[in-house]
Design a protein around this motif. Structure first.
Motif, PDB file in Angstrom:
ATOM      1  N   MET A   1       0.842  -1.176   0.000  1.00 48.82           N
ATOM      2  CA  MET A   1       0.000   0.000   0.000  1.00 48.82           C
ATOM      3  C   MET A   1       0.885   1.236   0.000  1.00 48.82           C
ATOM      4  SD  MET A   1      -2.817   1.276   2.739  1.00 48.82           S
ATOM      5  CE  MET A   1      -1.740   2.225   3.771  1.00 48.82           C
ATOM      6  N   LYS A   2       0.498   2.220  -0.803  1.00 48.33           N
ATOM      7  CA  LYS A   2       1.267   3.448  -0.884  1.00 48.33           C
ATOM      8  C   LYS A   2       0.342   4.643  -0.664  1.00 48.33           C
ATOM      9  CE  LYS A   2       4.273   6.034  -3.936  1.00 48.33           C
ATOM     10  NZ  LYS A   2       4.789   6.175  -5.279  1.00 48.33           N
ATOM     11  N   ILE A   3       0.735   5.524   0.237  1.00 45.32           N
ATOM     12  CA  ILE A   3       0.005   6.771   0.453  1.00 45.32           C
ATOM     13  C   ILE A   3       0.531   7.762  -0.567  1.00 45.32           C
ATOM     14  CG2 ILE A   3      -0.447   8.670   2.051  1.00 45.32           C
ATOM     15  CD1 ILE A   3      -0.117   6.619   4.326  1.00 45.32           C
ATOM     16  N   THR A   4      -0.346   8.212  -1.464  1.00 44.62           N
ATOM     17  CA  THR A   4       0.093   9.070  -2.557  1.00 44.62           C
ATOM     18  C   THR A   4      -0.176  10.550  -2.319  1.00 44.62           C
ATOM     19  OG1 THR A   4      -1.993   8.523  -3.684  1.00 44.62           O
ATOM     20  CG2 THR A   4      -0.042   7.279  -4.316  1.00 44.62           C
ATOM     21  N   ASP A   5      -0.964  10.884  -1.300  1.00 37.43           N
ATOM     22  CA  ASP A   5      -1.210  12.292  -0.986  1.00 37.43           C
ATOM     23  C   ASP A   5      -1.676  12.411   0.453  1.00 37.43           C
ATOM     24  OD1 ASP A   5      -1.408  15.061  -1.523  1.00 37.43           O
ATOM     25  OD2 ASP A   5      -3.552  14.883  -1.935  1.00 37.43           O
ATOM     26  N   VAL A   6      -1.216  13.475   1.112  1.00 31.91           N
ATOM     27  CA  VAL A   6      -1.660  13.787   2.473  1.00 31.91           C
ATOM     28  C   VAL A   6      -1.990  15.272   2.506  1.00 31.91           C
ATOM     29  CG1 VAL A   6      -1.059  13.841   4.926  1.00 31.91           C
ATOM     30  CG2 VAL A   6      -0.116  12.043   3.464  1.00 31.91           C
ATOM     31  N   ARG A   7      -3.175  15.595   2.987  1.00 27.95           N
ATOM     32  CA  ARG A   7      -3.585  16.995   3.136  1.00 27.95           C
ATOM     33  C   ARG A   7      -3.955  17.235   4.591  1.00 27.95           C
ATOM     34  NH1 ARG A   7      -5.664  19.116  -2.345  1.00 27.95           N
ATOM     35  NH2 ARG A   7      -4.756  17.529  -3.692  1.00 27.95           N
ATOM     36  N   VAL A   8      -3.448  18.340   5.120  1.00 32.91           N
ATOM     37  CA  VAL A   8      -3.655  18.663   6.534  1.00 32.91           C
ATOM     38  C   VAL A   8      -4.254  20.057   6.636  1.00 32.91           C
ATOM     39  CG1 VAL A   8      -2.505  19.062   8.734  1.00 32.91           C
ATOM     40  CG2 VAL A   8      -1.749  17.190   7.264  1.00 32.91           C
ATOM     41  N   ARG A   9      -5.321  20.168   7.436  1.00 32.93           N
ATOM     42  CA  ARG A   9      -5.930  21.466   7.728  1.00 32.93           C
ATOM     43  C   ARG A   9      -5.718  21.741   9.210  1.00 32.93           C
ATOM     44  NH1 ARG A   9     -11.709  22.353   9.002  1.00 32.93           N
ATOM     45  NH2 ARG A   9     -11.438  20.193   9.134  1.00 32.93           N
ATOM     46  N   LEU A  10      -4.932  22.773   9.520  1.00 35.78           N
ATOM     47  CA  LEU A  10      -4.655  23.113  10.909  1.00 35.78           C
ATOM     48  C   LEU A  10      -5.898  23.667  11.583  1.00 35.78           C
ATOM     49  CD1 LEU A  10      -1.194  24.881  10.498  1.00 35.78           C
ATOM     50  CD2 LEU A  10      -1.631  22.507  11.150  1.00 35.78           C
ATOM     51  N   VAL A  11      -6.028  23.369  12.882  1.00 33.64           N
ATOM     52  CA  VAL A  11      -7.101  23.930  13.699  1.00 33.64           C
ATOM     53  C   VAL A  11      -6.488  25.108  14.446  1.00 33.64           C
ATOM     54  CG1 VAL A  11      -8.678  23.473  15.604  1.00 33.64           C
ATOM     55  CG2 VAL A  11      -8.244  21.706  13.895  1.00 33.64           C
ATOM     56  N   THR A  25      -4.740   9.996   0.639  1.00 33.31           N
ATOM     57  CA  THR A  25      -5.118   9.285  -0.578  1.00 33.31           C
ATOM     58  C   THR A  25      -4.232   8.059  -0.677  1.00 33.31           C
ATOM     59  OG1 THR A  25      -5.693  11.364  -1.654  1.00 33.31           O
ATOM     60  CG2 THR A  25      -5.402   9.439  -3.083  1.00 33.31           C
ATOM     61  N   ILE A  26      -4.845   6.919  -0.906  1.00 29.33           N
ATOM     62  CA  ILE A  26      -4.125   5.651  -0.992  1.00 29.33           C
ATOM     63  C   ILE A  26      -4.084   5.229  -2.453  1.00 29.33           C
ATOM     64  CG2 ILE A  26      -4.102   3.237  -0.264  1.00 29.33           C
ATOM     65  CD1 ILE A  26      -5.782   4.226   2.204  1.00 29.33           C
ATOM     66  N   VAL A  31      -9.701   7.757  -0.867  1.00 26.47           N
ATOM     67  CA  VAL A  31      -9.424   8.858   0.051  1.00 26.47           C
ATOM     68  C   VAL A  31     -10.083   8.567   1.393  1.00 26.47           C
ATOM     69  CG1 VAL A  31      -9.740  11.328   0.498  1.00 26.47           C
ATOM     70  CG2 VAL A  31      -9.300  10.534  -1.815  1.00 26.47           C
ATOM     71  N   VAL A  32      -9.344   8.832   2.466  1.00 23.69           N
ATOM     72  CA  VAL A  32      -9.880   8.720   3.821  1.00 23.69           C
ATOM     73  C   VAL A  32      -9.817  10.123   4.428  1.00 23.69           C
ATOM     74  CG1 VAL A  32      -9.647   7.663   6.097  1.00 23.69           C
ATOM     75  CG2 VAL A  32      -9.037   6.347   4.043  1.00 23.69           C
ATOM     76  N   HIS A  33     -10.981  10.668   4.780  1.00 25.24           N
ATOM     77  CA  HIS A  33     -11.085  12.002   5.363  1.00 25.24           C
ATOM     78  C   HIS A  33     -11.244  11.917   6.887  1.00 25.24           C
ATOM     79  CE1 HIS A  33     -11.629  13.947   1.478  1.00 25.24           C
ATOM     80  NE2 HIS A  33     -12.570  13.056   1.171  1.00 25.24           N
ATOM     81  N   ASP A  34     -11.089  13.061   7.528  1.00 24.80           N
ATOM     82  CA  ASP A  34     -11.385  13.250   8.953  1.00 24.80           C
ATOM     83  C   ASP A  34     -10.498  12.446   9.895  1.00 24.80           C
ATOM     84  OD1 ASP A  34     -13.364  15.101   8.349  1.00 24.80           O
ATOM     85  OD2 ASP A  34     -14.891  13.546   8.185  1.00 24.80           O
TER      86      ASP A  34
END
Length: 89
Positions: A1-11, A25-26, A31-34
């Motif tokens: 399995m390869k993670i091809t994208d990571v997005r982070v929203r700061l609080v 994103t795998i 895509v796995v959110h939250d």
């Protein structure tokens, strides 16, 4: 399995335990959110997406099956989190 994208929203709350919310994103396919980045007693950790059951318990909706995969997801998200924090400063 390869993670091809990571997005982070700061609080934006300084003293809050919740520091950010991430999506991964795998293999450019799923895509796995939250996924939450939380500051706990022993430092930062991730919390997978969950829902509240009728008896008040929280159950993960998505979660890694083994420790190796959990570490891979955690490391990718925390690295992206640190990059966002550095960019914001």
């Amino acid at each position: 399995m390869k993670i091809t994208d990571v997005r982070v929203r700061l609080v934006s709350k300084d003293d809050a335990k919740l520091k950010a919310v991430a999506s991964i994103t795998i293999e450019d396919s799923i895509v796995v959110h939250d996924i939450k980045v939380i500051n706990g007693r022993d430092g930062l950790f991730i919390s997978m997406p969950s829902r509240k059951t009728p008896d008040g318990e929280f159950k993960d909706i998505v979660h890694p099956i083994n420790t190796e995969t959990r570490e891979m997801v955690k490391n990718a998200i925390l690295a992206a989190y640190e990059a966002e924090v550095n960019k914001a400063e």
